[in-house]
Design a protein around this motif. Structure first.
Motif, PDB file in Angstrom:
ATOM      1  N   SER A 167      -2.022   3.987   1.396  1.00  0.00           N
ATOM      2  CA  SER A 167      -2.676   3.416   0.216  1.00  0.00           C
ATOM      3  C   SER A 167      -2.092   2.053  -0.134  1.00  0.00           C
ATOM      4  O   SER A 167      -2.813   1.134  -0.519  1.00  0.00           O
ATOM      5  CB  SER A 167      -2.520   4.367  -0.975  1.00  0.00           C
ATOM      6  N   THR A 168      -0.775   1.911   0.023  1.00  0.00           N
ATOM      7  CA  THR A 168      -0.101   0.661  -0.327  1.00  0.00           C
ATOM      8  C   THR A 168      -0.567  -0.492   0.560  1.00  0.00           C
ATOM      9  O   THR A 168      -0.753  -1.624   0.081  1.00  0.00           O
ATOM     10  CB  THR A 168       1.424   0.826  -0.209  1.00  0.00           C
ATOM     11  N   LEU A 169      -0.774  -0.215   1.831  1.00  0.00           N
ATOM     12  CA  LEU A 169      -1.221  -1.261   2.753  1.00  0.00           C
ATOM     13  C   LEU A 169      -2.541  -1.883   2.306  1.00  0.00           C
ATOM     14  O   LEU A 169      -2.755  -3.099   2.451  1.00  0.00           O
ATOM     15  CB  LEU A 169      -1.370  -0.694   4.169  1.00  0.00           C
ATOM     16  N   GLY A 170      -3.420  -1.067   1.751  1.00  0.00           N
ATOM     17  CA  GLY A 170      -4.695  -1.594   1.264  1.00  0.00           C
ATOM     18  C   GLY A 170      -4.577  -2.223  -0.110  1.00  0.00           C
ATOM     19  O   GLY A 170      -5.151  -3.286  -0.373  1.00  0.00           O
ATOM     20  N   ILE A 195       0.792  -1.247  -7.915  1.00  0.00           N
ATOM     21  CA  ILE A 195       0.356  -0.562  -6.699  1.00  0.00           C
ATOM     22  C   ILE A 195       0.470   0.953  -6.813  1.00  0.00           C
ATOM     23  O   ILE A 195      -0.474   1.677  -6.477  1.00  0.00           O
ATOM     24  CB  ILE A 195       1.160  -1.061  -5.481  1.00  0.00           C
ATOM     25  N   MET A 196       1.596   1.465  -7.291  1.00  0.00           N
ATOM     26  CA  MET A 196       1.828   2.904  -7.283  1.00  0.00           C
ATOM     27  C   MET A 196       0.753   3.706  -8.013  1.00  0.00           C
ATOM     28  O   MET A 196       0.330   4.759  -7.510  1.00  0.00           O
ATOM     29  CB  MET A 196       3.208   3.227  -7.864  1.00  0.00           C
ATOM     30  N   PRO A 197       0.258   3.289  -9.193  1.00  0.00           N
ATOM     31  CA  PRO A 197      -0.791   4.091  -9.848  1.00  0.00           C
ATOM     32  C   PRO A 197      -2.013   4.319  -8.969  1.00  0.00           C
ATOM     33  O   PRO A 197      -2.655   5.370  -9.058  1.00  0.00           O
ATOM     34  CB  PRO A 197      -1.141   3.249 -11.083  1.00  0.00           C
ATOM     35  N   GLY A 198      -2.329   3.364  -8.107  1.00  0.00           N
ATOM     36  CA  GLY A 198      -3.477   3.516  -7.231  1.00  0.00           C
ATOM     37  C   GLY A 198      -3.273   4.515  -6.113  1.00  0.00           C
ATOM     38  O   GLY A 198      -4.231   4.929  -5.455  1.00  0.00           O
ATOM     39  N   THR A 199      -2.025   4.917  -5.885  1.00  0.00           N
ATOM     40  CA  THR A 199      -1.729   5.877  -4.815  1.00  0.00           C
ATOM     41  C   THR A 199      -1.628   7.312  -5.323  1.00  0.00           C
ATOM     42  O   THR A 199      -1.507   8.240  -4.516  1.00  0.00           O
ATOM     43  CB  THR A 199      -0.391   5.520  -4.138  1.00  0.00           C
ATOM     44  N   LEU A 200      -1.679   7.495  -6.650  1.00  0.00           N
ATOM     45  CA  LEU A 200      -1.311   8.789  -7.223  1.00  0.00           C
ATOM     46  C   LEU A 200      -2.333   9.888  -7.011  1.00  0.00           C
ATOM     47  O   LEU A 200      -1.980  11.068  -7.033  1.00  0.00           O
ATOM     48  CB  LEU A 200      -1.024   8.635  -8.724  1.00  0.00           C
TER      49      LEU A 200
END
Length: 283
Positions: A167-170, A195-200
Motif C-alpha cells: 500500500s505504501t508503494l502506491g 500514508i499509514m491511515p491509507g494502509t489500515l
C-alpha cells in the motif's frame, strides 16, 4: 437543494450488514469477550477445584459439560480458558501488527537497501510453516504463555509488513503526499500521518482474521506441552490432558474442541465480512 452526505461509517455499515454470517460472528465475538471478562459471574464452579468422587462424569445439570479426570468442571474451565485464548491471540497479533506495520512503512517509503533487507528477512520467515516456526521459537525460549505470544508475534510480522509495504508503494506517489512533501513535511509525518491511515483497511482485516489463527496456534503449542502448563485452564492444555481418555470420556475433548472450532470460525467469518465492507472493489 440539500444533498445527503453518506459518512464512511454509514457506507461501511451498509455493506457489512449484508453479510449475515459476519453479523452473527460479531455477536458471538462480543458475547465471548463479555464471558471472558466476567468469567467469575458465568462459571458455575471453581475451575481449579478438584473432586475425585466426580471424576470423568458425563454432562449433567450440575456439570453441563461434564467433569475431567480430576473432577473439575469442564464448562468453568472453558469459560476461564477463553480469557487466556483471547488474551494470547489479541496480544500476539497486536505486537506483530505494530512491528510489521512499522517495518512495512519503512520498507515501502525508503526502498533500496532497507526494502531489500526487510523483504528478504520476511521471505526467510515465510519459508517456514507458521506452527513449525512457533515451535522452534518456543523450544529456544522455553515453554510458557509469554513465549507463545512472542512466537506467534514473530510469524505474524512478515505478512503485516508485506500488506503495508504494498500500500505504501502506491500511496507515497499520490498527489496529497507529494503536496505534503513539497511544503516541508518530515519523513515521519509523511509516513505515519499521511500514508499509514491509507494502509489500515487491509491491516484491520488481516488483524481480525489473524486472531483466530493465533488462538489455534497457541492451543496447538499448549497441546504439545510448549504453551500453558497444567493446571492452567487453557483450551489446548485441556485437550492434551484428555487425549488419553478418548472413547472413555469423549466429552473431555469434545467441548474444548468445540470452543476452539467456533472461536476460530467466527473470527474468520468476521474478518471476511470486514474485508467485504472495507474493500472498495467489492460491491
Amino acid at each position: 437543494m440539500e444533498h445527503n452526505v453518506v459518512s464512511p461509517f454509514d457506507l461501511f455499515w451498509h455493506k457489512f450488514k449484508k453479510r449475515r454470517t459476519a453479523l452473527v460472528a460479531a455477536v458471538f465475538i462480543v458475547l465471548l469477550v463479555v464471558v471472558a471478562v466476567f468469567a467469575p459471574l458465568f462459571a458455575p464452579h471453581d475451575p481449579m477445584a478438584t473432586d475425585y468422587a466426580q471424576s470423568m462424569q458425563p454432562p449433567s445439570f450440575e456439570h453441563p459439560a461434564g467433569t475431567d479426570v480430576y473432577g473439575r468442571d469442564i464448562l468453568s474451565r472453558i469459560i476461564y480458558g477463553s480469557r487466556i485464548s483471547l488474551a494470547v491471540g489479541f496480544t500476539s497479533v497486536l505486537v506483530g501488527a505494530l512491528v510489521g506495520v512499522t517495518l512495512g512503512l519503512i520498507s515501502g517509503f525508503f526502498g533500496g537497501f532497507l526494502d531489500g533487507l526487510i523483504m528478504r528477512t520476511s521471505d526467510v520467515l515465510f519459508a517456514f510453516p507458521g506452527i513449525l516456526l512457533a515451535i522452534a521459537i518456543v523450544a529456544i525460549l522455553g515453554p510458557g504463555l509469554v513465549n507463545v505470544v512472542v512466537a506467534v508475534s514473530v510469524f505474524s510480522m512478515p505478512t503485516f509488513a508485506r500488506i503495508v509495504r504494498g500500500s505504501t508503494l502506491g500511496l507515497k506517489e499520490t498527489l496529497y503526499v507529494r503536496a505534503a512533501r513539497s511544503v516541508g513535511a518530515s519523513r515521519r509525518r509523511l509516513m505515519f500521518v499521511h500514508i499509514m491511515p491509507g494502509t489500515l483497511s487491509g491491516v484491520i482485516v488481516y488483524f481480525t482474521m489473524r486472531i483466530g489463527t493465533s488462538i489455534i496456534t497457541a492451543a496447538s503449542l499448549s497441546f504439545l506441552g510448549l504453551g500453558a502448563q497444567p493446571p492452567t485452564p487453557e483450551w489446548g492444555a485441556m485437550l492434551a490432558e484428555s487425549r488419553d481418555y478418548i472413547g472413555v470420556a469423549d466429552h473431555m475433548t469434545l467441548f474444548p474442541g468445540i470452543a476452539i472450532f467456533l472461536t476460530v470460525l467466527f473470527f474468520n467469518l468476521f474478518g471476511d465480512g470486514l474485508r467485504a465492507a472495507l474493500d472498495p472493489k467489492l460491491k
